[in-house]
Structure formats: structure tokens, C-alpha cells
Design a protein around this motif. Structure first.
Motif, short mmCIF file in Angstrom:
data_model
loop_
_atom_site.label_atom_id
_atom_site.label_comp_id
_atom_site.label_asym_id
_atom_site.label_seq_id
_atom_site.Cartn_x
_atom_site.Cartn_y
_atom_site.Cartn_z
N MET A 239 0.84 -1.21 0.00
CA MET A 239 0.00 0.00 0.00
C MET A 239 0.87 1.26 0.00
O MET A 239 0.44 2.33 0.39
N ILE A 334 -4.12 4.99 13.90
CA ILE A 334 -5.18 4.01 13.69
C ILE A 334 -4.91 2.84 14.62
O ILE A 334 -3.75 2.53 14.92
N PRO A 345 -7.08 -10.58 7.82
CA PRO A 345 -8.34 -10.42 7.11
C PRO A 345 -8.35 -9.20 6.21
O PRO A 345 -7.59 -8.25 6.42
N HIS A 346 -9.24 -9.29 5.23
CA HIS A 346 -9.35 -8.22 4.23
C HIS A 346 -9.56 -6.85 4.89
O HIS A 346 -8.98 -5.86 4.47
N GLN A 347 -10.41 -6.83 5.94
CA GLN A 347 -10.70 -5.53 6.57
C GLN A 347 -9.44 -4.86 7.10
O GLN A 347 -9.34 -3.64 7.10
N ALA A 349 -6.35 -5.15 5.91
CA ALA A 349 -5.61 -4.58 4.79
C ALA A 349 -6.29 -3.29 4.32
O ALA A 349 -5.61 -2.30 4.02
N THR A 350 -7.62 -3.30 4.30
CA THR A 350 -8.35 -2.10 3.85
C THR A 350 -8.11 -0.96 4.83
O THR A 350 -7.89 0.18 4.43
N ARG A 351 -8.15 -1.28 6.13
CA ARG A 351 -7.94 -0.20 7.11
C ARG A 351 -6.55 0.40 7.01
O ARG A 351 -6.39 1.61 7.06
N GLY A 353 -4.68 0.34 4.35
CA GLY A 353 -4.65 1.07 3.07
C GLY A 353 -5.33 2.42 3.18
O GLY A 353 -4.80 3.44 2.73
N ALA A 354 -6.51 2.43 3.82
CA ALA A 354 -7.26 3.69 3.93
C ALA A 354 -6.49 4.69 4.80
O ALA A 354 -6.49 5.89 4.52
N PHE A 355 -5.84 4.17 5.85
CA PHE A 355 -5.07 5.07 6.72
C PHE A 355 -3.92 5.70 5.92
O PHE A 355 -3.68 6.91 6.01
N GLU A 357 -3.78 6.10 2.69
CA GLU A 357 -4.35 7.05 1.72
C GLU A 357 -4.71 8.36 2.42
O GLU A 357 -4.50 9.44 1.89
N MET A 358 -5.22 8.23 3.66
CA MET A 358 -5.59 9.44 4.40
C MET A 358 -4.33 10.28 4.68
O MET A 358 -4.34 11.50 4.51
N ARG B 68 -11.52 -5.36 -4.79
CA ARG B 68 -10.84 -4.46 -5.73
C ARG B 68 -9.58 -5.08 -6.34
O ARG B 68 -9.22 -4.79 -7.48
N THR B 79 -8.95 2.21 -1.66
CA THR B 79 -9.86 1.61 -0.67
C THR B 79 -11.23 2.28 -0.74
O THR B 79 -11.38 3.43 -1.15
N THR B 82 -11.72 5.78 1.09
CA THR B 82 -11.33 6.97 0.33
C THR B 82 -12.33 7.22 -0.81
O THR B 82 -12.72 8.37 -1.07
N PHE B 120 -11.41 7.72 10.56
CA PHE B 120 -12.42 6.72 10.17
C PHE B 120 -12.40 5.55 11.11
O PHE B 120 -11.44 5.34 11.86
N MET B 122 -13.90 1.29 11.17
CA MET B 122 -14.50 0.23 10.35
C MET B 122 -14.83 -0.92 11.26
O MET B 122 -14.09 -1.16 12.23
#
Ligand code: SF4
Lengths: 361, 257
Positions: A239, A334, A345-347, A349-351, A353-355, A357-358, B68, B79, B82, B120, B122
Motif C-alpha cells: 500500500m 489508527i 483479514p481483508h478488513q 488490509a483495507t484499514r 490502506g485507507a489510513f 491514503e488518508m 478491488r 480503498t 477513500t 475513520f 471500520m
């Protein structure tokens, strides 16, 4: 540096046994490696490990005990600790304290159990308390091995560890210039968990000779207990994140400074007591926040990933206030909680990634 | 129809594609239940679009959502946090606290005045606080998912469902039905249970009004009402709440051009 040059834990243990050495399984977090080595006991740390049959440990522990402790007990019950002659359990948290009781009172394994009580503060009384504890441990090890290392021998062992720790510190400082990926860097520094000081020093010196491309990516600090499953480090790389500093219990919180005292027990105690802030050693939230802000400033990190072991009470208790404190000072963070046995888990990796990106936006 | 960029959101239950023109207006969209062979399904979406505009040559596609990474046709993955943020901000034109309740995960995003993600949260990997929680419970009561919100709103009273866990909630429902409790108050209680889980996430990041809603579950009118009840805030919903991830992805793709 090719990561294949780092010996495997299993081979290291085999080598110690072949040379007639004693192996100690050591649980997290703080203890004196030098004290063990002065008795020719080789510490091999036990941070879990991941991927074991947890049902074995689960029979003796509550479900809200962390996966590090569940796994350590399961590992023992699987017979995987038979290579160890003794088990050292620092009193890091209630879960490890509970494990000590379960082992000593109920399971009674063939290895001798040595608890180590750690004070929760940085006052002179805390140093004195730890000196007494280390002296008591010395007496127990003497009974166990029949050896009585002199003060000079203790100091030699201490200095050997100090040298190795200085190299560890240098690896952490130079990490961005070494051209290592996140995962390769942590494979290297975490080999300190099972390599002897001499062996680790040689490995670290070699690694420090190699310079690579300066690591790019969104700079972050990793905090928590340990980076397991290690695949998480690859997720950060994928990421476009780069771990530029850490506050991990297995790594950055154990960058012990060399001591100055000529009195070996005091020197061992001071090194532990004055190590970087750690909730398990009673550092306040304010101290930790200040330390982390300073770390971010020095490393250029834009945010902190708190990568926590589920049910880790000392970590999680402070976290909301610590994160608020950091937020007030403009440092984003985070919190991610994991069971070290789970696949990533996928979540998660998403968290992550989102962090990232933020932070990048 | 002039298409400048595409976005695709591969969720756990549905897959959505959005096309935007050069000024970022949504000019085409398509939604289907997700197929495990995502790559093939994306091809069929592109084929559909090609039937309408002939060539997709040089039109960038950005992928988001749960699956994705499976979209080989995408030039970039971003993600869903975003992308939803970008989509909702672009449609509504202001920041706030966005609640997105999806089929498998729910998220809360604090969006700044310039549309940036400020914080955020989740949900963890369990299904509590997600559409799956409602779906499972609806199935247990033999009520079609699309009707459950309306049925819940017709309740004159409400029971408390104490379990936030999907599995435990199911046992709780069975025992309530066995006691002769009507379906409507149980359903209302279920909605509240889900919303309480989501509002706990809102509290963890801090509510910065106004409250914005997106995601497939928003079509359920009871969810909207209970969220307003629980937060004492009026909620704002974009025109295509279910497409905000794909729309945001398309807007990012527009930036890549
Ligand atoms: S992870 Fe936390 S609770 Fe578990 S052993 Fe380590 S410090 Fe104790």
C-alpha cells in the motif's frame, strides 16, 4: 542483504544443544539477557509463536487472555519446548502472571519455571527492587546450574549484550538507508530474539555495510506488541507505506542504552528501567505521547499504526487516551487489533490502506 | 453519452460500475449481484458499456471495494473509505460524518471541509453492524430483505435485542418467536441493535455534523429513522447512495487521465 543469511531459530537451537548449552524459553518483554548468558544459558524468546493448535492452551486459559499467552502454552503442550531446560516468565502483565501460576501450580512442566517480577516505575526504589529481583534470579540460576559467575564475568556478559544492542539501535537508525523492505528489516532485527549477542552483532555489522536505495513510501510508525502475522508488513509495503520507526514491544521498546555502573546488577536493572517508554513498565500516557511525537518528528513519520494483540490489557487500556493525546498534537493514528493466529483479514488490509491514503492526501 | 472515466466497486454482495463525463457527472451506472468470477463479470460490464458507446479505448478504470484487487482491468485500486468519501463529498458538496453500511462491512468516516478523510472507523471482521446482520435475521423470519425496513416501521412497540452478534441474535429471535412475540417489534429491535453498533463507531471517531449516509442498506427506511433517533441528527443521503464507492473511484480515475 540476502535474507537467507539470517539463521533459522530451529538451527540456532540445534547448534546450542550440540555444543552442550542450555536453552531458556523466555516470554515477553523485558529481562536481562546478560544474566542468563553469564550462566551459559541461551535465551530463545517465545512471542507466541503464531500458527499452533490453540485448543491445547485454551483448556487452561480464559478466552479473554491474549493469543501470545494462549499460543505459548499450546506450544509447550505440543512438546515444542522440550528443547528448553528452563522457562523465564517476566511479570509483564496479568496474563503472563496467570500463565506462571498455571504452569507452576497445575501443568508442572519438566522445565523449571523462573518468574521475574518487574517494577512499574522509573524511581530509585524501582531500580533497587529490580536489583533485588535480579540477584534472586542469580541465586536461583546458581542452584540450577551449579555455577557462580563473578562480578567480572557478569560485566563481560553485560558489555557483550550492550555492544549487540548498540548495533541494534544503529540498524533502527539506519533503516531507511539500508534498502530493506519492511518485512526483511523486521526479520533481521527480530533475529535478536534468538541469536546470541555475538552472532547477532556479526549479522548486524554485515547488514550495516550494505546500503540500498532510500526507502520511499508514506512514512509511518508501527506501535504495539509485535508485527505478527508478519504478512502485515508486506501489506504496508504494497500500500506504499514505509515503517520508518517503531514503538513495538519486541523491537523499539527494547533499544536498551549501555549502562555505566560498575555494579553488575545495578547496571542490568538500570538498562531495563530506563529503556524507551512502555506501558508494561508503568510509563505514563504523557511520557509515551511525548516520546512518540518526538519519534515522528525525527523519523518524518506522518502517522502511527497501533497494531495490537487482541485482549492485550496493558496496551489497550492506555490506547484511547494516548490516541487522543496524539490527535490533539496533530499526529494521526489508527488502531488495529489482531489475533496472531489469524490470517490477515481483508478488513485489516483495507484499514491500513485507507489510513495510508488518508495520510497521503 | 461522453465517458471520460470509470469506477467499479466490488462489494461483498453487489458489484457496481459508474461512468462519469469530463466534469465528473455520473452518466451511466450498472449494478449486479457479485459473481465469484469477478474478472469475467467486469468484462461483461465493460461489454455492456461498449454496446452503448462503441470504444472504451483510453478510458481509465479505478477499482474499489472488498474485491478491488481482483479487477485486473483497473489501472489503480483505492480503498472504499477513500472512494466513498470522494463520491459523497462530490455529490453533496460538504463534509460531515459519513456512515456507510455495506453488506459485509460498515464504516464511519469524518470528512473535512475540503473533502479529505480526517478519521475513520471500520467494523471488525464479524458481521455485527452490517447488512449481513439484517439479512440473516430476515431469513430466519422469512421476510424478504427489501421489505424488512417497512415491516419494522409498522411496529407499534419494540423489543430489545441484547445480542449484537449475528449468531446470538438469531438464537434470541428464535426464542422470542417461540414466546409468541410478533415479528414487527422484533424487527424494530434488530434495526436498533445494528444501529447502536454503528453509532458506537461514530462515537469512537467523534460526530462532526451533518450526518451523511451511503451504502446499500440505506434503502431500508427503518435504518435511516433509527439512526436519526439514536444520534438526534438529521441525515443527508446522496442521490445514489449505493453507488458512492464506484462514483468516487470514477472521480479518481478522472484525475488519472
Ligand atoms: S500481548 Fe499483552 S497481554 Fe499478551 S503477553 Fe503481551 S503484554 Fe501480556
Amino acid at each position: 542483504m540476502a535474507i537467507t543469511t539470517i539463521p533459522h531459530r530451529r538451527d540456532v537451537i540445534k547448534d546450542i544443544k550440540n555444543r552442550g548449552g542450555l536453552v531458556a524459553a523466555v516470554l515477553p518483554i523485558h529481562y536481562s539477557r546478560a544474566l542468563l548468558r553469564a550462566f551459559d544459558i541461551f535465551p530463545i524468546e517465545l512471542w507466541g509463536p503464531p500458527k499452533v493448535d490453540v485448543s491445547l492452551g485454551g483448556a487452561h486459559l480464559q478466552s479473554y487472555v491474549c493469543s501470545i499467552v494462549h499460543n505459548a502454552l499450546s506450544f509447550l503442550k505440543m512438546g515444542e519446548l522440550n528443547v528448553a531446560s528452563l522457562i523465564l516468565i517476566p511479570h509483564t502483565c496479568d496474563s503472563l502472571q496467570g500463565l506462571t501460576s498455571v504452569l507452576m501450580d497445575m501443568i508442572k512442566p519438566e522445565q523449571t519455571i523462573f518468574p521475574l517480577y518487574l517494577p512499574r516505575g522509573q524511581r530509585e526504589e524501582d531500580v533497587v527492587f529490580l536489583v533485588d529481583e535480579l540477584q534472586a534470579l542469580y541465586a536461583h540460576f546458581s542452584d540450577f546450574t551449579g555455577k557462580y559467575p563473578t562480578n567480572e564475568e557478569l560485566l563481560t556478559a553485560i558489555k557483550r549484550e550492550e555492544l549487540s544492542d548498540l548495533l541494534l539501535l544503529k540498524l533502527h537508525k539506519n533503516r531507511q538507508q539500508m534498502g530493506l523492505s519492511n518485512i526483511d528489516f523486521y526479520r533481521l532485527v527480530r533475529s535478536r530474539e534468538y541469536l546470541s549477542a555475538e552472532h547477532f552483532a556479526a549479522l548486524a555489522e554485515n547488514a550495516l555495510q550494505v546500503t540500498g536505495e532510500t526507502a520511499g513510501g508514506i512514512p509511518v510508525i508501527l506501535s504495539g506488541i509485535l508485527p505478527e502475522p508478519m504478512k502485515m508488513l508486506d501489506v504496508i509495503s504494497k500500500m506504499k507505506g514505509q515503517v520508518v520507526a517503531d514503538d513495538l514491544a519486541c523491537c523499539g521498546r527494547r533499544l536498551y542504552q549501555p549502562g555505566t555502573s560498575r555494579e553488575p546488577f545495578r547496571r542490568m536493572a538500570e538498562r531495563i528501567i530506563y529503556a524507551p517508554p512502555d506501558p508494561t513498565r508503568g510509563n505514563s500516557i504523557a511520557e509515551r505521547a511525548e516520546y512518540l511525537i518526538e519519534m515522528a518528528r525525527n523519523s518524518g513519520a506522518k502517522g502511527i499504526i497501533f497494531y495490537e494483540v487482541k485482549f492485550c490489557e496493558p496496551e489497550l487500556f492506555d490506547l484511547p487516551n494516548l490516541r487522543n493525546c496524539l490527535k490533539e498534537q496533530g499526529l494521526a493514528s489508527i488502531n488495529i487489533e489482531v489475533d496472531i493466529n489469524n490470517l490477515l483479514p481483508h478488513q485489516i488490509a483495507t484499514r491500513i490502506g485507507a489510513f495510508l491514503e488518508m495520510l497521503d492526501s | 453519452m461522453k465517458i471520460a472515466a470509470l469506477g467499479i466497486d466490488v462489494g461483498s454482495t453487489t458489484i457496481k460500475m459508474v461512468a462519469v463525463n469530463s466534469v465528473g457527472e455520473m452518466v451511466w451506472n450498472h449494478l449486479e449481484q457479485v459473481d465469484p468470477r469477478v474478472e469475467k463479470q467486469v468484462d461483461s460490464f465493460l461489454e455492456k458499456l461498449r454496446n452503448e458507446i462503441k470504444s472504451l479505448e483510453g478510458i481509465p478504470l479505478v477499482a474499489t471495494g472488498y474485491g478491488r484487487n481482483l479487477v485486473q482491468q483497473a489501472v489503480k485500486n483505492i480503498t472504499e473509505i477513500t472512494c466513498h468519501t470522494r463520491g459523497v463529498y462530490h455529490q453533496l458538496g460538504h463534509g460531515g460524518t459519513l456512515i456507510d453500511i455495506g453488506g459485509q462491512d460498515s464504516k464511519v468516516v469524518v470528512i473535512g471541509a475540503e473533502g479529505q478523510v480526517l478519521d475513520f472507523a471500520m467494523n471488525d471482521k464479524c458481521a455485527a453492524g452490517t447488512g449481513r446482520f439484517l439479512e440473516n435475521s430476515a431469513a430466519r423470519m422469512h421476510i424478504p430483505v427489501v421489505e424488512m425496513g417497512f415491516v419494522a416501521l409498522s411496529a407499534t412497540e419494540e423489543v430489545t435485542i441484547s445480542s449484537t452478534c449475528t449468531v446470538f441474535a438469531e438464537s434470541e429471535i428464535i426464542s422470542m418467536l417461540a414466546q409468541g412475540i410478533e415479528v414487527e417489534p422484533i424487527l424494530m429491535g434488530l434495526h436498533r441493535s445494528l444501529v447502536k453498533r454503528v453509532t458506537a463507531m461514530v462515537r469512537s471517531v467523534g460526530l462532526a455534523p451533518p450526518l451523511l449516509l451511503s451504502g446499500g442498506v440505506v434503502k431500508n427506511p427503518a435504518i435511516r429513522k433509527v439512526i436519526e433517533d439514536e444520534t438526534k441528527e438529521k441525515v443527508f443521503i446522496p442521490e445514489h447512495p449505493q453507488l458512492m464507492g464506484a462514483y468516487g473511484a470514477a472521480l479518481f480515475a478522472l484525475g488519472i487521465k
